[in-house]
Design a protein around this motif. Structure first.
Motif, PDB file in Angstrom:
ATOM      1  N   ASN A  84       0.875  -1.068   0.014  1.00 20.20           N
ATOM      2  CA  ASN A  84       0.084  -0.049  -0.069  1.00 20.20           C
ATOM      3  C   ASN A  84       0.916   1.352  -0.082  1.00 20.20           C
ATOM      4  O   ASN A  84       2.143   1.262   0.084  1.00 20.20           O
ATOM      5  CB  ASN A  84      -1.017  -0.045   1.134  1.00 20.20           C
ATOM      6  N   GLY A  85       0.380   2.468  -0.003  1.00 19.81           N
ATOM      7  CA  GLY A  85       1.129   3.577  -0.399  1.00 19.81           C
ATOM      8  C   GLY A  85       1.698   4.070   1.149  1.00 19.81           C
ATOM      9  O   GLY A  85       2.698   4.774   0.915  1.00 19.81           O
ATOM     10  N   THR A  86       1.099   3.608   2.218  1.00 20.37           N
ATOM     11  CA  THR A  86       1.531   3.978   3.252  1.00 20.37           C
ATOM     12  C   THR A  86       2.924   3.099   3.599  1.00 20.37           C
ATOM     13  O   THR A  86       4.106   3.824   3.962  1.00 20.37           O
ATOM     14  CB  THR A  86       0.677   3.682   4.659  1.00 20.37           C
ATOM     15  N   LEU A  89       5.688   4.821   1.599  1.00 21.28           N
ATOM     16  CA  LEU A  89       6.291   6.016   2.366  1.00 21.28           C
ATOM     17  C   LEU A  89       7.045   5.431   3.409  1.00 21.28           C
ATOM     18  O   LEU A  89       8.216   6.039   3.479  1.00 21.28           O
ATOM     19  CB  LEU A  89       5.107   6.915   2.998  1.00 21.28           C
ATOM     20  N   SER A 110      -2.905  16.975   5.279  1.00 22.89           N
ATOM     21  CA  SER A 110      -2.728  15.657   4.529  1.00 22.89           C
ATOM     22  C   SER A 110      -3.558  14.585   4.952  1.00 22.89           C
ATOM     23  O   SER A 110      -4.127  14.773   6.125  1.00 22.89           O
ATOM     24  CB  SER A 110      -1.332  15.255   4.222  1.00 22.89           C
ATOM     25  N   PHE A 111      -3.710  13.443   4.187  1.00 25.55           N
ATOM     26  CA  PHE A 111      -4.010  12.228   4.892  1.00 25.55           C
ATOM     27  C   PHE A 111      -3.387  11.798   5.822  1.00 25.55           C
ATOM     28  O   PHE A 111      -2.029  12.029   5.710  1.00 25.55           O
ATOM     29  CB  PHE A 111      -4.264  11.412   3.751  1.00 25.55           C
ATOM     30  N   ALA A 113      -1.631   9.119   6.397  1.00 17.02           N
ATOM     31  CA  ALA A 113      -0.629   8.363   6.221  1.00 17.02           C
ATOM     32  C   ALA A 113       0.824   8.841   6.113  1.00 17.02           C
ATOM     33  O   ALA A 113       1.624   8.212   6.488  1.00 17.02           O
ATOM     34  CB  ALA A 113      -0.771   7.542   4.808  1.00 17.02           C
ATOM     35  N   THR A 114       0.869  10.238   5.769  1.00 12.14           N
ATOM     36  CA  THR A 114       2.064  11.086   5.702  1.00 12.14           C
ATOM     37  C   THR A 114       2.640  10.979   6.798  1.00 12.14           C
ATOM     38  O   THR A 114       3.931  10.556   6.938  1.00 12.14           O
ATOM     39  CB  THR A 114       1.888  12.250   5.028  1.00 12.14           C
ATOM     40  N   MET A 172       3.166  16.789  -0.563  1.00 15.04           N
ATOM     41  CA  MET A 172       2.095  15.966  -1.146  1.00 15.04           C
ATOM     42  C   MET A 172       1.145  16.613  -2.295  1.00 15.04           C
ATOM     43  O   MET A 172       0.924  17.805  -2.080  1.00 15.04           O
ATOM     44  CB  MET A 172       1.153  15.357   0.074  1.00 15.04           C
ATOM     45  N   ASP A 198       5.126  12.378  -1.446  1.00 14.68           N
ATOM     46  CA  ASP A 198       3.840  11.670  -1.467  1.00 14.68           C
ATOM     47  C   ASP A 198       2.893  11.932  -2.538  1.00 14.68           C
ATOM     48  O   ASP A 198       2.353  12.977  -2.484  1.00 14.68           O
ATOM     49  CB  ASP A 198       3.080  11.929   0.055  1.00 14.68           C
ATOM     50  N   ALA A 200       0.729  10.002  -3.810  1.00 13.40           N
ATOM     51  CA  ALA A 200      -0.581   8.957  -3.526  1.00 13.40           C
ATOM     52  C   ALA A 200      -1.837   9.281  -4.422  1.00 13.40           C
ATOM     53  O   ALA A 200      -2.415   8.398  -5.106  1.00 13.40           O
ATOM     54  CB  ALA A 200      -0.719   8.818  -2.066  1.00 13.40           C
ATOM     55  N   GLU A 201      -2.063  10.647  -4.300  1.00 12.02           N
ATOM     56  CA  GLU A 201      -3.146  11.165  -5.130  1.00 12.02           C
ATOM     57  C   GLU A 201      -3.160  11.440  -6.413  1.00 12.02           C
ATOM     58  O   GLU A 201      -3.804  11.904  -7.238  1.00 12.02           O
ATOM     59  CB  GLU A 201      -3.759  12.234  -4.079  1.00 12.02           C
ATOM     60  N   SER A 222      -0.079   5.637  -4.321  1.00 12.13           N
ATOM     61  CA  SER A 222      -1.114   4.519  -3.927  1.00 12.13           C
ATOM     62  C   SER A 222      -2.067   4.026  -4.853  1.00 12.13           C
ATOM     63  O   SER A 222      -2.550   4.723  -5.727  1.00 12.13           O
ATOM     64  CB  SER A 222      -2.085   5.276  -2.660  1.00 12.13           C
ATOM     65  N   ASN A 224      -4.955   2.330  -3.849  1.00 13.26           N
ATOM     66  CA  ASN A 224      -6.034   2.021  -2.870  1.00 13.26           C
ATOM     67  C   ASN A 224      -7.269   2.091  -3.749  1.00 13.26           C
ATOM     68  O   ASN A 224      -7.576   2.606  -4.789  1.00 13.26           O
ATOM     69  CB  ASN A 224      -5.973   2.867  -1.849  1.00 13.26           C
ATOM     70  N   LYS A 227      -8.334   5.505  -5.202  1.00 13.74           N
ATOM     71  CA  LYS A 227      -7.460   6.291  -6.001  1.00 13.74           C
ATOM     72  C   LYS A 227      -7.667   6.144  -7.714  1.00 13.74           C
ATOM     73  O   LYS A 227      -8.789   5.388  -7.851  1.00 13.74           O
ATOM     74  CB  LYS A 227      -5.996   5.872  -5.754  1.00 13.74           C
ATOM     75  N   GLY A 234      -2.641  -1.164  -2.716  1.00 11.90           N
ATOM     76  CA  GLY A 234      -1.295  -1.264  -3.204  1.00 11.90           C
ATOM     77  C   GLY A 234      -0.617  -0.070  -3.362  1.00 11.90           C
ATOM     78  O   GLY A 234      -1.299   1.056  -3.116  1.00 11.90           O
TER      79      GLY A 234
HETATM   80  C1  PLP Z   1      -4.200   7.347  -0.180  1.00 12.06           C
HETATM   81  C2  PLP Z   1      -2.943   8.048   0.472  1.00 12.06           C
HETATM   82  C3  PLP Z   1      -2.003   7.617   0.652  1.00 12.06           C
HETATM   83  C4  PLP Z   1      -1.633   5.929   0.839  1.00 12.06           C
HETATM   84  O1  PLP Z   1      -2.606   5.275   1.206  1.00 12.06           O
HETATM   85  P1  PLP Z   1      -2.843   3.791   1.469  1.00 12.06           P
HETATM   86  O2  PLP Z   1      -4.093   3.481   1.678  1.00 12.06           O
HETATM   87  O3  PLP Z   1      -1.866   3.162   2.351  1.00 12.06           O
HETATM   88  O4  PLP Z   1      -2.455   3.123  -0.037  1.00 12.06           O
HETATM   89  C5  PLP Z   1      -0.924   8.411   1.282  1.00 12.06           C
HETATM   90  N1  PLP Z   1      -0.760   9.594   1.266  1.00 12.06           N
HETATM   91  C6  PLP Z   1      -2.289  10.279   1.052  1.00 12.06           C
HETATM   92  C7  PLP Z   1      -2.044  11.656   0.813  1.00 12.06           C
HETATM   93  C8  PLP Z   1      -3.138   9.459   0.426  1.00 12.06           C
HETATM   94  O5  PLP Z   1      -4.151  10.194  -0.035  1.00 12.06           O
END
Ligand code: PLP
Length: 409
Positions: A84-86, A89, A110-111, A113-114, A172, A198, A200-201, A222, A224, A227, A234
């Motif tokens: 996954n994206g997390t 990172l 940010s989301f 995860a960052t 991001m 990041d 991801a988006e 990401s 997910n 996305k 992933g």
């Molecule tokens: C979606 C997202 C991620 C990673 O998300 P995962 O659900 O782990 O794939 C990371 N940073 C941002 C800003 C995101 O939107």
């Protein structure tokens, strides 16, 4: 229109109704989620191949294929697919040299995860402000902040207040709109910080012609379910550095030494490898990305037209010199009219259209409240006045705005 206009609940309700009828004019009467995936290509075919051959898990040809196709698409020299994206990172930060006890500059907007990924490294997120126009990390604010609290000692940046090393920054690309990379790269250079993006988006988004995620020492994606393209779950690490790519592959696959039968591992690794069945989905999704991006751009144009006459708000457009993927369509209320947000969220969701506020700012989460931060005037203002509205690829077909004959039927 001045802010007093909305002191009346009646006028707030009227404006929210205008918003909902604009959404309805664009996407029709049926309920709509915020971002739903679309599987109209070779998904069944490739996933079935995994089942038929039993290669559903950590071995199989789709992982290699997905990595090389993401590399070709983004222009990154190397791509390592992960769970996954997390996780992407986490590994990117580790390999960029982020050490326990460090601080890492991350956006307050940010989301989660960052900031979580920074914490997984034993480091502390240090929250910085964002830019009004692209919602990304603001290079001017970051530079000012580093001038006031940062200090270079023999080429290493320290926070003079906490005494900790500041080793990296993680901009991001919010909702798919590229951040000001030239400005941020220059700050990173001047303060000797590693820059990890990041992205991801922002799969499909370009900054001055280059794909987001390819500017820093490493970038992450990401896949997910919500996305632009999905592998179920992933992510991927992008880098132009061959040695970092080799290290990333190694530690995301339990640091196992290649051997026909023996299990030897030369360091503590992670089980972060993307399974083959997910990569199969990814290969099929990536084949359709041009169609997805065109659909999202058409949806933006139709919304922009529909919202053009509604006072007190605008639809977020791509920054100058950039090409955005328009991952999530975003209404930005004027500062004086932030009080409209709750009424719009309520009215849109009641009508069956998913509408969401932006994330709570990171420094307001309990577990991050003691983290260092810069002044955050823009993040704090924007937090109250951003609204995401239905953004799925499929909506472009539903609303009859299929100008480009997208074959979304
Ligand atoms: C979606 C997202 C991620 C990673 O998300 P995962 O659900 O782990 O794939 C990371 N940073 C941002 C800003 C995101 O939107």
């Amino acid at each position: 229109m001045n802010s007093n206009y909305f002191n009346s609940n009646l006028n707030r309700a009227e404006t929210a109704k205008l918003v909902v009828s604009a959404i309805q004019r664009v996407i029709g009467d049926l309920p709509a989620g915020l971002h739903e995936p679309r599987f109209a290509g070779n998904e069944w075919h490739y996933v079935k191949e995994c089942l038929d051959t039993t290669f559903v898990s950590s071995v199989g040809k789709f992982v290699d294929r997905f990595e090389s196709e993401v590399a070709a698409y983004t222009g990154a020299r190397h791509v390592v697919a992960v769970v996954n994206g997390t996780a992407a990172l986490h590994i990117a930060l580790r390999l960029a040299g982020v050490q326990p006890g460090d601080e890492v500059l991350t956006p307050a907007l940010s989301f989660v995860a960052t900031a979580n990924a920074v914490s997984y490294c034993g480091a502390t997120p240090h929250f910085v402000d964002c830019d009004e126009s692209n919602l990304g990390m603001c290079p001017v604010a970051v530079r000012d902040h580093l001038r006031s609290i940062g200090e270079l000692r023999q080429g290493v940046c320290f926070n003079r207040i906490t005494g900790r090393r500041i080793s990296a920054m993680v901009p991001m690309h919010t909702f798919g709109h590229p951040a000001d990379m030239n400005g941020l790269l220059s700050v990173a250079h001047d303060f000797s910080l590693q820059l990890i993006e990041d992205a991801a988006e922002s799969l499909g988004s370009k900054y001055h012609g280059c794909h987001t995620g390819t500017f820093g020492v490493m970038g992450t994606l990401s896949f997910n379910g919500n996305k632009t393209i999905t592998t179920g779950g992933g992510g991927a690490i992008l880098t132009n550095d061959e040695e970092l790519a080799r290290r990333a592959k190694h530690i995301t696959t339990t640091a196992k030494l290649p051997h026909r039968w023996a299990y030897e591992h030369d360091e503590i690794g992670y089980n972060y490898r993307m399974p083959n069945i997910n990569a199969a989905l990814g290969c099929a999704q990536l084949e359709q990305i041009q169609v997805f991006l065109q659909a999202k751009r058409s949806l933006f144009s139709s919304y922009a037209e529909a919202f053009s006459n509604i006072p007190c708000m605008s639809l977020l457009n791509e920054p100058d010199g950039c090409s955005s993927n328009f991952w999530l369509q975003t209404l930005r209320l004027e500062e004086a009219d932030a009080s409209l947000r709750e009424t719009i969220l309520m009215t849109a969701n009641d009508a069956g259209y998913s509408a969401r506020p932006v994330w709570s700012l990171m420094h307001n989460l309990k577990h991050f409240e003691d983290c260092p931060r810069s002044p955050l005037p823009l993040a704090e203002s924007l937090e109250c006045r951003l609204i995401n509205i239905p953004s799925s690829v499929t909506l472009a077909a539903r609303c009859g705005i299929d100008h480009n004959h997208l074959d979304l039927g």
